[in-house]
Design a protein around this motif. Structure first.
Motif, mmCIF file in Angstrom:
data_model
loop_
_atom_site.group_PDB
_atom_site.id
_atom_site.type_symbol
_atom_site.label_atom_id
_atom_site.label_comp_id
_atom_site.label_asym_id
_atom_site.label_seq_id
_atom_site.Cartn_x
_atom_site.Cartn_y
_atom_site.Cartn_z
ATOM 1 N N ALA A 92 0.805 -1.220 0.000
ATOM 2 C CA ALA A 92 0.000 0.000 0.000
ATOM 3 C C ALA A 92 0.839 1.272 0.000
ATOM 4 C CB ALA A 92 -0.940 0.002 1.209
ATOM 5 N N GLU A 95 0.875 1.815 -3.574
ATOM 6 C CA GLU A 95 -0.475 2.032 -4.106
ATOM 7 C C GLU A 95 -1.044 3.368 -3.644
ATOM 8 O OE1 GLU A 95 -2.703 -2.071 -4.982
ATOM 9 O OE2 GLU A 95 -2.303 -1.761 -2.845
ATOM 10 N N HIS A 126 -5.565 -0.669 0.992
ATOM 11 C CA HIS A 126 -4.713 -0.366 -0.160
ATOM 12 C C HIS A 126 -4.170 1.054 -0.130
ATOM 13 C CE1 HIS A 126 -5.355 -4.029 -2.575
ATOM 14 N NE2 HIS A 126 -6.574 -4.024 -2.079
#
Length: 393
Positions: A92, A95, A126
């Motif tokens: 993450a 992301e 995420h």
């Protein structure tokens, strides 16, 4: 107001349908609404309101196309060996950068969002490194305080510190508060706002002719949901078998859904000799005709954040039996409906199924169904979000 609802993907599933319902509800109340999904997979469900705009933020693809994406992916997999169940959380970091970039690009085109609602822990995990006062994170389920083992305190602190949190039922809220108090995690706020429904659309979809449903001409009991351990379909099958043996019920059992427990469920059906009366119908893009055609709907779950399938069944006019499991089931099954709550045992669930099949639903049942459904109407849910997060904007 300009609203974004964010969900992991748009496959067939309860959380995905709820994200679409929430987007529709905001749009219906006059908000400029956008639904953002994060995985480039087949779109099985989508908003019904044409005013909702869909956007794909393919985060993993963006990361992998970057110069160091592949290296970071390998490092995160290695870290996951040491710290179990953490791959998504470490990945993450990359992301989140991708999400922030895509959000800024989108807002340059359409203007700044006033509220961004992330549906489900699998979605906001995420982008958890980001902090934004417009973000609201929605927890759909009960919390397992030991989910990350010895690292639970640290990881839950990453996820929830200084967040605005929403839980979908009173029980889910209590579970979440217990978690943050256990680990001394400072949240900005914790609210209880349930999941929205469009009852008119549910009933319209329930009335659509379905060859699969029409082909099954024998009366049936319905179970519906992902074929996973938490939904406890083996309990439903055992209770159905017991009810056939002890209460002489004649209905078939139909289970709609797909998942990794399918082979286990098929094996149990065969072991009990139910091959000619218990049927797995797989995943259905429109499950509502199955609700409408059932003599009774049965939820056999071990826990439920809320229990949207109960609301959907009631909206289709179908009697409901449910396990009195941890979570939001009791938020729905109140008054006369509570008589059809079963313990998580074969005999108790079988008895409630037999009771629901033999008894015409009373006026009190109908009144309590109406009261229950009112709490999950889309307009009411949108008002709660606006009062909580937009009234001072």
């Amino acid at each position: 107001m300009k609203i974004a609802v964010v969900v992991n993907c748009l496959k067939v599933g309860g959380m995905e349908r709820v994200a679409c319902n929430l987007s529709d509800a905001f749009a219906k109340q006059g908000h400029d609404t956008h639904l953002i999904y994060l995985k480039n997979r087949k779109v099985d469900v989508s908003p019904n309101d044409p005013r909702v705009t869909l956007h794909l933020f393919a985060l993993q693809r963006m990361v992998m196309l970057s110069g160091i994406g592949c290296i970071w992916l390998v490092l995160c997999k290695l870290l996951n060996v040491i710290f179990r169940k953490t791959f998504v959380l470490f990945f993450a970091y990359a992301e989140a950068i991708a999400f922030s970039y895509k959000l800024k690009q989108l807002e340059k085109k359409i203007g700044r969002f006033d509220l961004i609602v992330f549906r489900g822990q699998g979605t906001f995990s995420h982008i958890w490194p980001l902090q934004d006062p417009r973000f609201v994170f929605v927890c759909e389920s009960m919390q397992n305080k030991a989910h990350y083992g010895a690292h639970s305190k640290r990881i839950f602190s990453w996820l929830f510190s200084n967040r605005r949190m929403v839980c979908v039922s009173e029980a889910a809220t209590s579970s979440f508060i217990d978690l943050i108090q256990t680990y001394n995690i400072p949240c900005k706020s914790v609210s209880t706002i349930s999941n929205p429904n469009d009852y008119k659309k549910i009933r319209q979809d329930a009335s659509i002719a379905s060859d699969d449903v029409d082909y099954h001409t024998k009366p049936y009991i319905l179970g519906l949901g992902r074929l996973v351990n938490g939904k406890n379909f083996p309990l439903l099958i055992d209770a159905y078998h017991y009810a056939r043996e002890h209460f002489d019920i004649q209905q078939d059992l139909v289970i709609v859904g797909e998942g990794r427990e399918r082979a286990t469920i098929e094996k149990k059906i065969k072991q009990l000799g139910l091959e000619t009366s218990a049927f797995l119908k797989g995943q259905q893009s429109n499950p509502f005709p199955w609700y409408k055609g059932a003599d009774v709907f049965v939820l056999s779950s071990k826990s439920e954040g809320l229990g949207m399938v109960i609301i959907e069944a009631l909206a289709c006019g179908t009697p409901v039996v449910a396990t009195n499991c941890p979570g939001g089931v009791c938020d729905i099954m109140q008054g006369e409906l509570s008589r059809y709550l079963a313990e998580q045992t074969v005999i108790s669930l079988a008895e409630k199924i037999a009771l629901a099949l033999e008894k015409d639903q009373s006026v009190a049942w109908s009144q309590d169904v109406a009261k229950s459904l009112e709490k999950f109407d889309g307009e009411f849910i949108v008002k709660q979000y606006c009062d909580a997060y937009l009234s001072h904007s």
